[in-house]
Design an enzyme around this catalytic site. Sequence first.
Site, short mmCIF file in Angstrom:
data_model
loop_
_atom_site.label_atom_id
_atom_site.label_comp_id
_atom_site.label_asym_id
_atom_site.label_seq_id
_atom_site.Cartn_x
_atom_site.Cartn_y
_atom_site.Cartn_z
N GLY A 86 5.84 -1.91 -6.80
CA GLY A 86 6.92 -1.94 -7.90
C GLY A 86 8.00 -2.94 -7.75
O GLY A 86 7.19 -4.20 -7.60
N ASP A 87 9.06 -2.93 -8.34
CA ASP A 87 10.23 -3.97 -8.30
C ASP A 87 10.47 -4.42 -7.02
O ASP A 87 11.19 -5.40 -7.00
CB ASP A 87 11.10 -3.76 -9.25
CG ASP A 87 10.76 -3.60 -10.57
OD1 ASP A 87 9.90 -4.51 -11.00
OD2 ASP A 87 11.27 -2.43 -11.20
N GLU A 100 16.86 -1.47 -5.35
CA GLU A 100 17.17 -1.27 -3.98
C GLU A 100 18.43 -0.75 -3.61
O GLU A 100 19.62 -1.38 -4.38
CB GLU A 100 16.94 -2.72 -3.27
CG GLU A 100 15.46 -3.39 -3.36
CD GLU A 100 14.51 -2.51 -2.85
OE1 GLU A 100 14.62 -2.14 -1.67
OE2 GLU A 100 13.59 -2.14 -3.53
N ASP A 150 18.12 -4.38 -8.18
CA ASP A 150 16.79 -4.41 -8.47
C ASP A 150 16.08 -3.09 -7.78
O ASP A 150 14.79 -3.18 -7.37
CB ASP A 150 16.00 -5.43 -7.91
CG ASP A 150 16.50 -6.71 -8.47
OD1 ASP A 150 17.18 -6.80 -9.51
OD2 ASP A 150 16.40 -8.08 -7.66
N PRO A 177 0.70 -1.15 0.07
CA PRO A 177 -0.12 -0.05 0.17
C PRO A 177 0.84 1.26 -0.16
O PRO A 177 0.20 2.34 -0.10
CB PRO A 177 -0.78 -0.17 1.29
CG PRO A 177 0.01 -1.09 2.22
CD PRO A 177 0.59 -2.04 1.28
N HIS A 178 2.02 1.14 0.19
CA HIS A 178 2.89 2.29 0.35
C HIS A 178 3.98 2.45 -0.82
O HIS A 178 4.59 3.27 -1.00
CB HIS A 178 3.85 2.32 1.70
CG HIS A 178 2.91 2.09 2.89
ND1 HIS A 178 2.33 2.89 3.20
CD2 HIS A 178 2.91 0.96 3.75
CE1 HIS A 178 1.53 2.64 4.40
NE2 HIS A 178 2.17 1.46 4.73
N GLY A 201 3.73 0.47 -8.39
CA GLY A 201 4.77 1.03 -7.81
C GLY A 201 5.19 2.17 -9.06
O GLY A 201 4.31 2.12 -10.06
N THR A 258 1.49 -6.27 2.64
CA THR A 258 2.93 -5.95 3.30
C THR A 258 2.93 -4.76 4.19
O THR A 258 2.46 -3.74 3.58
CB THR A 258 4.09 -5.70 2.13
OG1 THR A 258 3.91 -4.64 1.40
CG2 THR A 258 3.98 -6.90 1.24
#
Length: 498
Positions: A204-205, A466, A464, A147-148, A236, A178
Site C-alpha cells: 500500500g502507500d 500513517e 500518507d 507480505p502483510h 495493499g 519487509t
Amino acid sequence: MSSEHQGLVTSTSHDGVAISPEDALLLDTHSLIIREDRVTIADKRKSSKKRDASCCGIAGTGKPSDELVTLHNILWARVYISEDKSAVQITSAKELSSRLVKPSTISIPIDDGDLEKADRWVERLLEKAYEGMYLSAAKRFKVLINPHGGPGTAEKIYKTEIEPIFAAASCHIDVEHTEYSEHAIKIAQELDIEAYDAVVCISGDGVPHEVFNGLARRPDARKALNKIAVCQLPGGSGNGMCWSFTGTDAPSLAAVALVKGKRTPFDLVSVTQGDKRILSFLSQSVGLTAELDLGTENMRWMGNTRFTVGFLQRVITERIYPSEIHVKLAIESKEEIRRNASTVRLPPDGEHEYEGLPPLQYGTVNDPVPDDWVAESHPKMGNFYCGNMICMSKDIHFFPAAKPNDGHMDLATMDGDVGRLKAVGVMLGAETGKHFDIPELNYRKVLAYRFTPKNQKDGYISIDGEKVAFAPFQAEIHHGLGVSLSLRPNVYEGPTLV
C-alpha cells in the site's frame, strides 16, 4: 510505389501513410512494419493471394492474416540465434482481460543473410517502443514486497502478475521482503543508489512513505531523492500513488506502465510535528478522510472495500474537528485554479544547493506563524485534506488540477455541518470537477499551512495513511524534490481538467 534497399523497404501503405526504410523489414515469409503506435506482422504465406501488387506485398492494414501489437505493449525484442535456426522474437504484454496482461512471444524465422538487417530493425523497434529510451530500457529495480500489507496478497500478486512483466522486459530485479514496521526506512538509508533506477514497492502507500523517509535521513538526501525513482504497485488497500502515476490498480497493467515509465520529478512535503520532521508524498488529512483511512485499519483484509464499509459506519456520526488553520496561499480562487490547470512550474535555479533535506522556508510548527499567512477558525471542521497527487485511492480522485511538479499543495476543507452524505458526495464528485461548483468546499493551492486542533484531546491525523499524534502540525511544499516513473512526464494519469 515502393523500392527495396538491402532488404529494407520504402513504401506508402494502403492507408496512405509513408513507411521509412528503418521501419520496415521484409523477409521471405513475413513483413514486419513499425507504424505510429503499433507493429504489424504479416505472414506472406497466408496473405500471398490477397497481395496488392502496388504495395509489393507489404501487409499491415489490419487484415485478418495480420498480427497487430501496440508499441506500448511491446516489452522486448531480440534476434535469436541457435545452431539450427534464427528468428526475430518480439515479446509483448498480451491482453487476457481488461485487468490482466501476460507476456507472449512471437517468433519470426529469418535466414542467416537477414541477420544484419534484422538487428537494425529490432534496435529501431525498441527505440520506438521505449520512446527514445532504448539504452536505458532494461530498468534496474529494487523490489520491496510487504507480505502483510492490505489483504496480505502482495507476494502472490508479485509472483503471478508483476514479476513476469519485469522479466519479459529484461529488467534487473533485486527482491527484498519487509519484515517489520519501518524496515523500508532502514533499507532506503543503506541503499546503493548507483545500483538501481527505482525502488518499486509492492504494497500500500505505507512502504513508499517509509522509503522516502529513509532516503531523507541519509547525509546525501538530496542526491538520493533525485537519483532513485520511488514507485508503488498494488499490494495493499490504499494505492493512491499507483493510481496517480499509472492510472490503474491492475497489477500487470501498472507493471507495464512502470517498465515504460519516464523519470518524473514531483513535489514532496515536509511535515513538522513537535520536534519531528517527516516527508509526505501523498496527503495529510484530518476529519472524515482520516477516519476512513485510519479508523478502518482492522478491515485491511477487505482491500479497497474497507473505505466503503468505513463510510457506511460513519454516515450517522456527524463528528466535527474544531480547529484553527493558517495558510500560505498560492492560488485562492477555484476559477484561477481551473485556468492554471495546465501550467507547469519549474523549480527555481539554486533550489538544490544543499546535501541533505532542503531547509525549511517557513520554519517548523514550533515557530511563530509567519505574518503573511491567512488565519482561519473552523469550529465545525468536518474534513481537512491536503495532497499533491491526483488520487487518494481507487474511488477518490480528489484533485483533477494537481500536477506532479507544480510546486503547490492542493488543500480542500469542508465544515462538518454540510453533512456526511454530501461531504462524501463532494469527494467522489471531485474526479469530474464537480467540486469546483460546490460552495461548501473550499479548494485552494497553497505553499504551506499549519493545522491546530482546538477543544479536542484525540482524533485521527493521517500522513500518507500513517497515523501521527493528534497535535498541531505544519507542512510546506518542496518543488520537484522526489522522482517517480510515469507514462507521461509532468502528468498524473487519471481524470484531470486538461
